[in-house]
Design a protein around this motif. Sequence first.
Motif, PDB file in Angstrom:
ATOM      1  N   GLU A 128       2.346  -5.154  -5.906  1.00 12.86           N
ATOM      2  CA  GLU A 128       1.187  -5.832  -5.315  1.00 12.86           C
ATOM      3  C   GLU A 128       1.227  -5.747  -3.788  1.00 12.86           C
ATOM      4  O   GLU A 128       0.198  -5.516  -3.140  1.00 12.86           O
ATOM      5  CB  GLU A 128       1.152  -7.293  -5.774  1.00 12.86           C
ATOM      6  N   GLN A 129       2.418  -5.944  -3.215  1.00 10.64           N
ATOM      7  CA  GLN A 129       2.544  -5.839  -1.761  1.00 10.64           C
ATOM      8  C   GLN A 129       2.231  -4.418  -1.284  1.00 10.64           C
ATOM      9  O   GLN A 129       1.562  -4.224  -0.266  1.00 10.64           O
ATOM     10  CB  GLN A 129       3.959  -6.223  -1.330  1.00 10.64           C
ATOM     11  N   ALA A 130       2.721  -3.441  -2.038  1.00 14.10           N
ATOM     12  CA  ALA A 130       2.500  -2.047  -1.650  1.00 14.10           C
ATOM     13  C   ALA A 130       1.018  -1.698  -1.644  1.00 14.10           C
ATOM     14  O   ALA A 130       0.532  -0.995  -0.743  1.00 14.10           O
ATOM     15  CB  ALA A 130       3.255  -1.114  -2.600  1.00 14.10           C
ATOM     16  N   VAL A 131       0.273  -2.187  -2.630  1.00 18.86           N
ATOM     17  CA  VAL A 131      -1.175  -1.932  -2.671  1.00 18.86           C
ATOM     18  C   VAL A 131      -1.852  -2.553  -1.451  1.00 18.86           C
ATOM     19  O   VAL A 131      -2.703  -1.934  -0.797  1.00 18.86           O
ATOM     20  CB  VAL A 131      -1.789  -2.490  -3.976  1.00 18.86           C
ATOM     21  N   ALA A 132      -1.461  -3.784  -1.130  1.00 19.64           N
ATOM     22  CA  ALA A 132      -2.040  -4.460   0.040  1.00 19.64           C
ATOM     23  C   ALA A 132      -1.728  -3.690   1.321  1.00 19.64           C
ATOM     24  O   ALA A 132      -2.608  -3.490   2.168  1.00 19.64           O
ATOM     25  CB  ALA A 132      -1.515  -5.887   0.136  1.00 19.64           C
ATOM     26  N   TYR A 133      -0.480  -3.245   1.475  1.00 20.19           N
ATOM     27  CA  TYR A 133      -0.115  -2.472   2.663  1.00 20.19           C
ATOM     28  C   TYR A 133      -0.912  -1.172   2.729  1.00 20.19           C
ATOM     29  O   TYR A 133      -1.399  -0.778   3.797  1.00 20.19           O
ATOM     30  CB  TYR A 133       1.384  -2.144   2.660  1.00 20.19           C
ATOM     31  N   ALA A 134      -1.028  -0.482   1.592  1.00 12.94           N
ATOM     32  CA  ALA A 134      -1.737   0.803   1.561  1.00 12.94           C
ATOM     33  C   ALA A 134      -3.193   0.639   2.008  1.00 12.94           C
ATOM     34  O   ALA A 134      -3.726   1.463   2.760  1.00 12.94           O
ATOM     35  CB  ALA A 134      -1.673   1.409   0.160  1.00 12.94           C
ATOM     36  N   ARG A 175     -11.391  -7.352   1.663  1.00 14.24           N
ATOM     37  CA  ARG A 175     -10.252  -6.446   1.591  1.00 14.24           C
ATOM     38  C   ARG A 175      -9.144  -7.045   0.714  1.00 14.24           C
ATOM     39  O   ARG A 175      -8.514  -6.324  -0.075  1.00 14.24           O
ATOM     40  CB  ARG A 175      -9.699  -6.141   2.987  1.00 14.24           C
ATOM     41  N   ASP A 176      -8.916  -8.359   0.837  1.00 18.69           N
ATOM     42  CA  ASP A 176      -7.916  -9.015  -0.008  1.00 18.69           C
ATOM     43  C   ASP A 176      -8.319  -8.935  -1.478  1.00 18.69           C
ATOM     44  O   ASP A 176      -7.488  -8.666  -2.359  1.00 18.69           O
ATOM     45  CB  ASP A 176      -7.745 -10.483   0.405  1.00 18.69           C
ATOM     46  N   TRP A 177      -9.615  -9.178  -1.731  1.00 16.14           N
ATOM     47  CA  TRP A 177     -10.111  -9.061  -3.108  1.00 16.14           C
ATOM     48  C   TRP A 177      -9.953  -7.619  -3.601  1.00 16.14           C
ATOM     49  O   TRP A 177      -9.575  -7.381  -4.760  1.00 16.14           O
ATOM     50  CB  TRP A 177     -11.588  -9.457  -3.147  1.00 16.14           C
ATOM     51  N   PHE A 178     -10.232  -6.665  -2.716  1.00 14.30           N
ATOM     52  CA  PHE A 178     -10.113  -5.239  -3.015  1.00 14.30           C
ATOM     53  C   PHE A 178      -8.701  -4.913  -3.505  1.00 14.30           C
ATOM     54  O   PHE A 178      -8.513  -4.242  -4.529  1.00 14.30           O
ATOM     55  CB  PHE A 178     -10.445  -4.458  -1.739  1.00 14.30           C
ATOM     56  N   ALA A 179      -7.693  -5.416  -2.791  1.00  7.24           N
ATOM     57  CA  ALA A 179      -6.301  -5.160  -3.176  1.00  7.24           C
ATOM     58  C   ALA A 179      -6.019  -5.731  -4.566  1.00  7.24           C
ATOM     59  O   ALA A 179      -5.379  -5.077  -5.406  1.00  7.24           O
ATOM     60  CB  ALA A 179      -5.346  -5.781  -2.144  1.00  7.24           C
ATOM     61  N   SER A 212       8.192   0.863 -11.224  1.00  5.67           N
ATOM     62  CA  SER A 212       8.486   0.713 -12.659  1.00  5.67           C
ATOM     63  C   SER A 212       9.951   0.996 -12.963  1.00  5.67           C
ATOM     64  O   SER A 212      10.476   0.532 -13.978  1.00  5.67           O
ATOM     65  CB  SER A 212       7.592   1.644 -13.481  1.00  5.67           C
ATOM     66  N   ILE A 213      10.627   1.753 -12.094  1.00  6.75           N
ATOM     67  CA  ILE A 213      12.054   2.033 -12.319  1.00  6.75           C
ATOM     68  C   ILE A 213      12.933   1.247 -11.341  1.00  6.75           C
ATOM     69  O   ILE A 213      14.102   1.564 -11.131  1.00  6.75           O
ATOM     70  CB  ILE A 213      12.354   3.548 -12.214  1.00  6.75           C
ATOM     71  N   GLY A 214      12.329   0.247 -10.688  1.00  8.00           N
ATOM     72  CA  GLY A 214      13.106  -0.625  -9.818  1.00  8.00           C
ATOM     73  C   GLY A 214      13.377  -0.057  -8.443  1.00  8.00           C
ATOM     74  O   GLY A 214      14.287  -0.523  -7.750  1.00  8.00           O
ATOM     75  N   GLN A 215      12.575   0.926  -8.021  1.00  8.19           N
ATOM     76  CA  GLN A 215      12.789   1.529  -6.709  1.00  8.19           C
ATOM     77  C   GLN A 215      11.805   0.928  -5.704  1.00  8.19           C
ATOM     78  O   GLN A 215      10.632   0.729  -6.030  1.00  8.19           O
ATOM     79  CB  GLN A 215      12.582   3.046  -6.784  1.00  8.19           C
ATOM     80  N   SER A 216      12.289   0.669  -4.482  1.00  5.47           N
ATOM     81  CA  SER A 216      11.406   0.044  -3.479  1.00  5.47           C
ATOM     82  C   SER A 216      11.432   0.777  -2.151  1.00  5.47           C
ATOM     83  O   SER A 216      10.977   0.241  -1.136  1.00  5.47           O
ATOM     84  CB  SER A 216      11.806  -1.424  -3.270  1.00  5.47           C
ATOM     85  N   ASP A 217      11.943   2.003  -2.130  1.00  8.63           N
ATOM     86  CA  ASP A 217      12.024   2.743  -0.862  1.00  8.63           C
ATOM     87  C   ASP A 217      10.668   2.876  -0.186  1.00  8.63           C
ATOM     88  O   ASP A 217      10.517   2.605   1.013  1.00  8.63           O
ATOM     89  CB  ASP A 217      12.600   4.145  -1.102  1.00  8.63           C
ATOM     90  N   GLU A 218       9.658   3.306  -0.952  1.00  3.51           N
ATOM     91  CA  GLU A 218       8.353   3.541  -0.328  1.00  3.51           C
ATOM     92  C   GLU A 218       7.649   2.235  -0.003  1.00  3.51           C
ATOM     93  O   GLU A 218       6.894   2.156   0.967  1.00  3.51           O
ATOM     94  CB  GLU A 218       7.481   4.417  -1.239  1.00  3.51           C
ATOM     95  N   VAL A 219       7.884   1.213  -0.787  1.00  2.11           N
ATOM     96  CA  VAL A 219       7.332  -0.108  -0.463  1.00  2.11           C
ATOM     97  C   VAL A 219       7.877  -0.567   0.887  1.00  2.11           C
ATOM     98  O   VAL A 219       7.132  -1.050   1.754  1.00  2.11           O
ATOM     99  CB  VAL A 219       7.685  -1.139  -1.552  1.00  2.11           C
ATOM    100  N   ASP A 220       9.186  -0.386   1.084  1.00  2.00           N
ATOM    101  CA  ASP A 220       9.810  -0.777   2.353  1.00  2.00           C
ATOM    102  C   ASP A 220       9.259   0.049   3.513  1.00  2.00           C
ATOM    103  O   ASP A 220       9.046  -0.469   4.612  1.00  2.00           O
ATOM    104  CB  ASP A 220      11.330  -0.607   2.266  1.00  2.00           C
ATOM    105  N   ALA A 221       9.026   1.341   3.252  1.00  2.00           N
ATOM    106  CA  ALA A 221       8.491   2.213   4.305  1.00  2.00           C
ATOM    107  C   ALA A 221       7.072   1.789   4.690  1.00  2.00           C
ATOM    108  O   ALA A 221       6.716   1.769   5.876  1.00  2.00           O
ATOM    109  CB  ALA A 221       8.498   3.666   3.829  1.00  2.00           C
ATOM    110  N   LEU A 222       6.276   1.413   3.698  1.00  2.00           N
ATOM    111  CA  LEU A 222       4.910   0.944   3.973  1.00  2.00           C
ATOM    112  C   LEU A 222       4.939  -0.357   4.768  1.00  2.00           C
ATOM    113  O   LEU A 222       4.159  -0.550   5.700  1.00  2.00           O
ATOM    114  CB  LEU A 222       4.156   0.716   2.657  1.00  2.00           C
ATOM    115  N   ARG A 223       5.852  -1.248   4.388  1.00  2.00           N
ATOM    116  CA  ARG A 223       5.970  -2.526   5.100  1.00  2.00           C
ATOM    117  C   ARG A 223       6.318  -2.290   6.572  1.00  2.00           C
ATOM    118  O   ARG A 223       5.752  -2.921   7.471  1.00  2.00           O
ATOM    119  CB  ARG A 223       7.039  -3.401   4.434  1.00  2.00           C
TER     120      ARG A 223
END
Length: 207
Positions: A21-27, A51-55, A119-130
């Motif tokens: 959910e955070q990653a979608v908002a950041y994107a 925009r918040d509703w959009f996410a 889905s496999i427990g990876q957060s590398d790209e989420v962290d990069a987006l943040r």
Amino acid sequence: MASSAQPAQLTPTATRQSNFEQAVAYALHLWPALTLAVQNNWGGPDSADKRDWFAGAVVDLFPEFTDAPPKNKAPAEPDMEDVEAVLLQVMIDEFEVNVDDDSGAEVASQIVRIRSQCSIGQSDEVDALRERFEKLKGNKVDHMFKQALDADQDTDWETDDSQDDDDDDGGADVAMDEAPPLVSAPKEKPTPQVDEDGFVMVTKKKK
């Protein structure tokens, strides 16, 4: 270097869902077309709320992560084209912006890719987006928008074709700072100018 990936069963379901959910908002916050629309209130005075509703609407396209075994088979996940279609449709319906470049596909591809990683427990790209979001929070949208224009100059983001497309940086800065209008201003018919050979001269911005 240690990776932030770990087996999905070791990552709590709530964490995987929250990361997605955070990653979608950041994107969406990092999408120049949407940022420009929000800053100029093209979706009305509640553009930021939209925009918040959009996410949330994008997140709802996907089934929630769950540890419960599926009764029959896992619910179908939308693919990149499905997500892109929703992104572009909402931009038109809610912000009156026709994004006619590849940025919608890029955002959709990023969301689908992050979904697979979460889905496999990876957060590398989420962290990069943040990290990208934190760095860009203080920047003006015109710099982000100009980068997108440099990558693809043929775009329908601008609604007034009377602007000089040959201007380099100056034109883009003026368009960003002055918030390009959605409707063209009434055009006054210029007085025809005739040159020495008797031809009517058609010029742009010439006195």
